[in-house]
Design a protein around this motif. Sequence first.
Motif, PDB file in Angstrom:
ATOM      1  N   ILE A  24       0.825  -1.209   0.000  1.00  0.00           N
ATOM      2  CA  ILE A  24       0.000   0.000   0.000  1.00  0.00           C
ATOM      3  C   ILE A  24       0.861   1.261   0.000  1.00  0.00           C
ATOM      4  O   ILE A  24       0.341   2.366  -0.055  1.00  0.00           O
ATOM      5  N   SER A  25       2.192   1.077   0.059  1.00  0.00           N
ATOM      6  CA  SER A  25       3.105   2.223  -0.022  1.00  0.00           C
ATOM      7  C   SER A  25       4.452   1.738  -0.535  1.00  0.00           C
ATOM      8  O   SER A  25       4.709   0.535  -0.594  1.00  0.00           O
ATOM      9  N   ASP A  26       5.306   2.669  -0.896  1.00  0.00           N
ATOM     10  CA  ASP A  26       6.654   2.343  -1.384  1.00  0.00           C
ATOM     11  C   ASP A  26       7.654   2.220  -0.241  1.00  0.00           C
ATOM     12  O   ASP A  26       8.821   1.890  -0.476  1.00  0.00           O
ATOM     13  N   GLU A  27       7.207   2.481   0.965  1.00  0.00           N
ATOM     14  CA  GLU A  27       8.106   2.421   2.117  1.00  0.00           C
ATOM     15  C   GLU A  27       8.542   0.983   2.386  1.00  0.00           C
ATOM     16  O   GLU A  27       7.727   0.058   2.408  1.00  0.00           O
ATOM     17  N   GLU A  28       9.838   0.792   2.568  1.00  0.00           N
ATOM     18  CA  GLU A  28      10.364  -0.551   2.818  1.00  0.00           C
ATOM     19  C   GLU A  28      10.128  -0.936   4.272  1.00  0.00           C
ATOM     20  O   GLU A  28      10.495  -0.211   5.189  1.00  0.00           O
ATOM     21  N   LYS A  29       9.501  -2.078   4.470  1.00  0.00           N
ATOM     22  CA  LYS A  29       9.190  -2.549   5.822  1.00  0.00           C
ATOM     23  C   LYS A  29       9.593  -4.006   5.960  1.00  0.00           C
ATOM     24  O   LYS A  29       9.842  -4.698   4.983  1.00  0.00           O
ATOM     25  N   SER A  30       9.633  -4.484   7.187  1.00  0.00           N
ATOM     26  CA  SER A  30       9.954  -5.885   7.428  1.00  0.00           C
ATOM     27  C   SER A  30       8.720  -6.744   7.163  1.00  0.00           C
ATOM     28  O   SER A  30       7.590  -6.244   7.099  1.00  0.00           O
ATOM     29  N   TRP A  31       8.937  -8.052   7.026  1.00  0.00           N
ATOM     30  CA  TRP A  31       7.803  -8.958   6.795  1.00  0.00           C
ATOM     31  C   TRP A  31       6.812  -8.918   7.949  1.00  0.00           C
ATOM     32  O   TRP A  31       5.610  -9.085   7.745  1.00  0.00           O
ATOM     33  N   GLU A  32       7.292  -8.669   9.156  1.00  0.00           N
ATOM     34  CA  GLU A  32       6.394  -8.627  10.317  1.00  0.00           C
ATOM     35  C   GLU A  32       5.459  -7.431  10.255  1.00  0.00           C
ATOM     36  O   GLU A  32       4.347  -7.480  10.782  1.00  0.00           O
ATOM     37  N   GLU A  33       5.910  -6.364   9.624  1.00  0.00           N
ATOM     38  CA  GLU A  33       5.068  -5.176   9.474  1.00  0.00           C
ATOM     39  C   GLU A  33       4.122  -5.294   8.282  1.00  0.00           C
ATOM     40  O   GLU A  33       3.003  -4.793   8.313  1.00  0.00           O
ATOM     41  N   GLU A  34       4.578  -5.970   7.237  1.00  0.00           N
ATOM     42  CA  GLU A  34       3.807  -6.013   6.000  1.00  0.00           C
ATOM     43  C   GLU A  34       2.728  -7.097   5.988  1.00  0.00           C
ATOM     44  O   GLU A  34       1.651  -6.894   5.421  1.00  0.00           O
TER      45      GLU A  34
END
Length: 239
Positions: A183-193
């Motif tokens: 839902i965004s281009d921000e890089e996040k960890s798998w736990e957040e995504e």
Amino acid sequence: MGSYGIAYKGRDLHTKRFVVVKQARRTKGEDGRRLLQREADLLARLRHPQIPRLYDRFVERGQPHLVMEYIEGETVEDLIFKRGVTYTEQAAFQLLRDVLMVVCHLHTLGIVHRDLRIPNIIWRNGTVFVIDFGLACRIGESVDVRDDDPVEKRLRREPHPRSDFYALGHFTLFLLYSAYEPISDEEKSWEEELDLSSNARRILRKMLQLDAPYDHVDELIDDVDQLLAEPIRNQAGAL
């Protein structure tokens, strides 16, 4: 073509069945021949319907060759990107459990695969198969992993059941991401995504050695069974 060997699809002229013929790469010299011999010795012990059978071994022009059962099917990558399959949490962990039952057979015999990547797990008519035992070894065996190797390589190549669980943790994440829509281009960890249950998160953290890791396959299977027994969560995507 792999790191140490080259595999060909062939046909047995007597039985007419397809087979895999594998040889060591000449550039790997004695190391390649030694690893091919180890693979043959291990496959000869692994009588399991979801593991390729070793049919024969021979030497041609000084190069050792193996002849193995050809497993026809699709990888998970094929299912996701060619057929558009997506995996819910339940479907992903059910497939993980199917793979773990084969891995359990290996570990019971004191063998770790050490290369449980997507290309080496085949899906055919509702059954999973584990192939390519070129990096398999006996638990505790001395292997060519150095302290200065990247962490990822050391975790995947350790001659301990933990290495197979680590690889399967990444395999499971690959399944779970099949239904993920950023839902965004921000890089996040798998736990957040990923929208995961607390049990799924706990299992994955242990498999990926972010928390105290599993040491035995039975512990992991028990936890996966507990997750699969939970009521199905309302998730997008289905298998």
